[in-house]
Design a protein around this motif. Structure first.
Motif, short mmCIF file in Angstrom:
data_model
loop_
_atom_site.label_atom_id
_atom_site.label_comp_id
_atom_site.label_asym_id
_atom_site.label_seq_id
_atom_site.Cartn_x
_atom_site.Cartn_y
_atom_site.Cartn_z
N ALA A 1 0.84 -1.21 0.00
CA ALA A 1 0.00 0.00 0.00
C ALA A 1 0.87 1.25 0.00
O ALA A 1 0.56 2.23 -0.69
CB ALA A 1 -0.93 -0.01 1.20
N ASP B 1 0.82 4.06 -2.88
CA ASP B 1 0.52 5.45 -2.51
C ASP B 1 1.61 6.39 -3.01
O ASP B 1 1.31 7.48 -3.50
CB ASP B 1 0.36 5.59 -1.00
CG ASP B 1 -0.91 4.94 -0.48
OD1 ASP B 1 -1.79 4.61 -1.30
OD2 ASP B 1 -1.01 4.77 0.76
N GLU B 2 2.85 5.98 -2.88
CA GLU B 2 3.97 6.81 -3.37
C GLU B 2 3.90 6.99 -4.88
O GLU B 2 4.11 8.08 -5.40
CB GLU B 2 5.30 6.18 -2.99
CG GLU B 2 5.62 6.28 -1.51
CD GLU B 2 6.90 5.54 -1.15
OE1 GLU B 2 7.72 5.23 -2.06
OE2 GLU B 2 7.07 5.25 0.04
N ALA C 1 1.00 9.39 -5.66
CA ALA C 1 1.35 10.77 -5.28
C ALA C 1 2.34 11.37 -6.27
O ALA C 1 2.21 12.54 -6.66
CB ALA C 1 1.92 10.80 -3.87
N TRP D 1 0.28 11.41 -10.05
CA TRP D 1 -1.11 11.85 -10.18
C TRP D 1 -1.26 12.97 -11.21
O TRP D 1 -2.09 12.89 -12.10
CB TRP D 1 -1.68 12.29 -8.84
CG TRP D 1 -3.07 12.81 -8.96
CD1 TRP D 1 -3.45 14.11 -9.06
CD2 TRP D 1 -4.27 12.04 -9.09
NE1 TRP D 1 -4.81 14.20 -9.21
CE2 TRP D 1 -5.34 12.94 -9.24
CE3 TRP D 1 -4.54 10.68 -9.08
CZ2 TRP D 1 -6.65 12.52 -9.37
CZ3 TRP D 1 -5.85 10.27 -9.21
CH2 TRP D 1 -6.88 11.18 -9.36
N TRP E 1 -4.14 -1.10 -8.87
CA TRP E 1 -4.03 -1.60 -7.49
C TRP E 1 -4.10 -3.13 -7.47
O TRP E 1 -3.30 -3.78 -6.81
CB TRP E 1 -5.13 -1.02 -6.62
CG TRP E 1 -5.22 -1.68 -5.27
CD1 TRP E 1 -6.18 -2.54 -4.86
CD2 TRP E 1 -4.30 -1.58 -4.19
NE1 TRP E 1 -5.94 -2.97 -3.58
CE2 TRP E 1 -4.77 -2.39 -3.14
CE3 TRP E 1 -3.12 -0.88 -4.00
CZ2 TRP E 1 -4.12 -2.53 -1.93
CZ3 TRP E 1 -2.46 -1.00 -2.79
CH2 TRP E 1 -2.96 -1.81 -1.77
#
Length: 170
Positions: A8, A12-13, A16, A19, A49
């Motif tokens: 996760a 997420d990295e 970020a 994006w 994901w």
């Protein structure tokens, strides 16, 4: 448990860090429609994901780009998006100085929106993402010659659209 948390965290990295670029790509793929672009990025990231354990170490950016290009082409075939055409646009509020760069980008997005979904995806992947023709073909899921044809026809149509009528923005 730790593996899931690390997974996760890595995801997420990636999100970020990428994006903004993914949203910009999606806007180009959707012909400038910000709302559809946001939906496209979110749908593509959900698919990423689930594939993350397989693609995280290899090429997550290429994977999500392929998912986005194919999803944009599929969604363009839908007949109804909820918009209703009107005879005249509503009055817009008088704004400040509109820079030439914003006006040109708006014209380009509008012109991209008039291309077919496959042509738009091919042009964006080839010239905005600077992908080689072979990767464009792989992302679109078609033969190399077909990808070249989509790209060439898309560029020719863009040239025609951008030179036909130059209307001031605003």
């Amino acid at each position: 448990m730790r593996r899931d948390q690390a997974r996760a965290g890595e995801f997420d990295e990636f999100v970020a860090a990428r994006w903004s670029a993914l949203l910009h790509l999606a806007r180009l793929l959707t012909g400038g429609d910000r709302h559809r672009a946001e939906d496209l990025v979110q749908e593509s990231l959900v698919k990423l994901w689930f594939a993350w354990p397989k693609v995280a170490e290899e090429a997550p950016e290429a994977y999500v780009r392929t998912v986005m290009a194919r999803a944009a082409a599929r969604s363009a075939r839908r007949r109804w998006w909820g918009e209703r055409p009107v005879e005249q646009l509503p009055e817009t509020a008088a704004g400040g100085d509109v820079s030439a760069a914003v006006a040109e980008r708006s014209r380009l997005e509008a012109a991209l929106g008039r291309l077919s979904a496959k042509q738009r995806a091919a042009v964006v992947l080839r010239y905005y993402q600077d992908l080689p023709e072979r990767q464009v073909a792989e992302a679109l899921g078609c033969p190399l010659g077909t990808a070249r044809s989509h790209t060439a026809r898309g560029v020719a149509r863009l040239r025609q659209l951008l030179t036909d009528v130059i209307e001031p923005v605003g």
